[in-house]
Design a protein around this motif. Structure first.
Motif, PDB file in Angstrom:
ATOM      1  N   GLN A 214      35.484  38.393  42.075  1.00 54.40           N
ATOM      2  CA  GLN A 214      35.782  37.208  43.254  1.00 54.40           C
ATOM      3  C   GLN A 214      35.252  36.042  42.726  1.00 54.40           C
ATOM      4  OE1 GLN A 214      34.622  40.160  43.970  1.00 54.40           O
ATOM      5  NE2 GLN A 214      36.258  41.201  45.160  1.00 54.40           N
TER       6      GLN A 214
ATOM      7  N   ASN B  34      37.436  35.017  39.850  1.00 54.80           N
ATOM      8  CA  ASN B  34      38.903  34.486  40.161  1.00 54.80           C
ATOM      9  C   ASN B  34      39.046  32.931  40.655  1.00 54.80           C
ATOM     10  OD1 ASN B  34      39.763  37.245  39.804  1.00 54.80           O
ATOM     11  ND2 ASN B  34      39.662  37.835  41.884  1.00 54.80           N
TER      12      ASN B  34
ATOM     13  N   SER C  83      44.318  36.953  38.139  1.00 51.31           N
ATOM     14  CA  SER C  83      43.376  37.743  38.934  1.00 51.31           C
ATOM     15  C   SER C  83      42.625  38.868  38.191  1.00 51.31           C
ATOM     16  CB  SER C  83      43.880  38.056  40.187  1.00 51.31           C
ATOM     17  OG  SER C  83      42.924  39.021  41.043  1.00 51.31           O
TER      18      SER C  83
END
Length: 241
Positions: free
Chosen positions: A117, A120, A128
């Motif tokens: 995360q 990203n 992603s």
């Protein structure tokens, strides 16, 4: 460099030799220089002639080759036999092969201690870690092959025994040339035969000839038209493409 200078001279010489044959009938191969004629002019050593009584000399049942019922099959150097060539061969092959393969690979890291995360957030828009790697591939191949052959030849030619091997096997050679207009048809036969395979008619079939060499062709104007020109033959050999 020497080869490059030599090629034009070779082409010129071969071309001049062909020009000499313009308007002339193709020549026969001289018979006097053949192995068959040599075998006839230089036969094997004469066999010892046994003395016969007057009764045996007048009998029709003697075993000599000169008698009425004697065996006149070719057996010695210089003798002549008939070779019967009856070829009727056919062959047909057909092969088909097909192969196909499909593969798909997908790899991603949707979560790992929150690290994906964080990564990203710094990736470009649309990228992603959930779909890190995705590959797919497809391959296919197919092949077809076929061979069809049909050969039929019916000929007869006289062959001469040119040599007798120590084991009694006969080495034969035969040639025949027929000229029709400006074309010569050639038939050549050579091989080894056993005396016991020769029929009472002094004939032998081609399938009983060991190491048989049978050539049927011709030479003349038609054959010259079917052959590539000298320049094209040289180009096919020299050019790499």
């Amino acid at each position: 460099m020497r080869l490059i200078h030599f090629l034009p001279l070779a082409v010129l010489v071969t071309g001049c030799s062909s020009l000499e044959e313009v308007g002339r009938l193709p020549d026969f191969t001289p018979v006097q220089i053949s192995a068959e004629t040599s075998a006839m002019l230089n036969p094997s050593l004469p066999q010892r002639i046994e003395r016969q009584s007057p009764v045996d000399g007048a009998s029709l049942w003697t075993a000599s080759r000169q008698s009425l019922l004697g065996d006149r099959r070719a057996i010695e150097r210089g003798d002549i036999m008939t070779v019967v060539i009856e070829i009727d061969d056919s062959a047909e092959f057909s092969n088909t092969s097909s192969r196909g393969r499909t593969g798909t690979e997908t790899a991603g890291i949707p979560s790992l201690l929150g690290i994906p995360q964080r990564i990203n957030e710094s990736l470009p828009e649309g990228a992603s870690m959930d779909e890190l790697i995705s590959t797919s591939g497809t391959s296919s191949s197919s092949g077809n092959g076929s061979i069809s052959r049909n050969e039929k030849l019916e000929l007869m030619v006289a062959a001469t025994i040119v040599d007798v091997l120590p084991n009694g096997v006969l080495h034969i050679q035969g040639s025949q040339e027929v000229r029709v207009n400006f074309e010569i048809r050639e038939l050549l036969v050579e091989g080894y035969v056993r005396p016991e395979d020769i029929s009472r008619q002094n004939e032998i079939t081609y399938d009983k000839i060991a190491s048989a060499r049978i050539s049927y062709g011709g030479r003349g104007q038609i054959m010259q038209m079917q052959q590539p020109r000298y320049g094209q033959q040289i180009a096919d050999i020299v050019l790499p493409f």
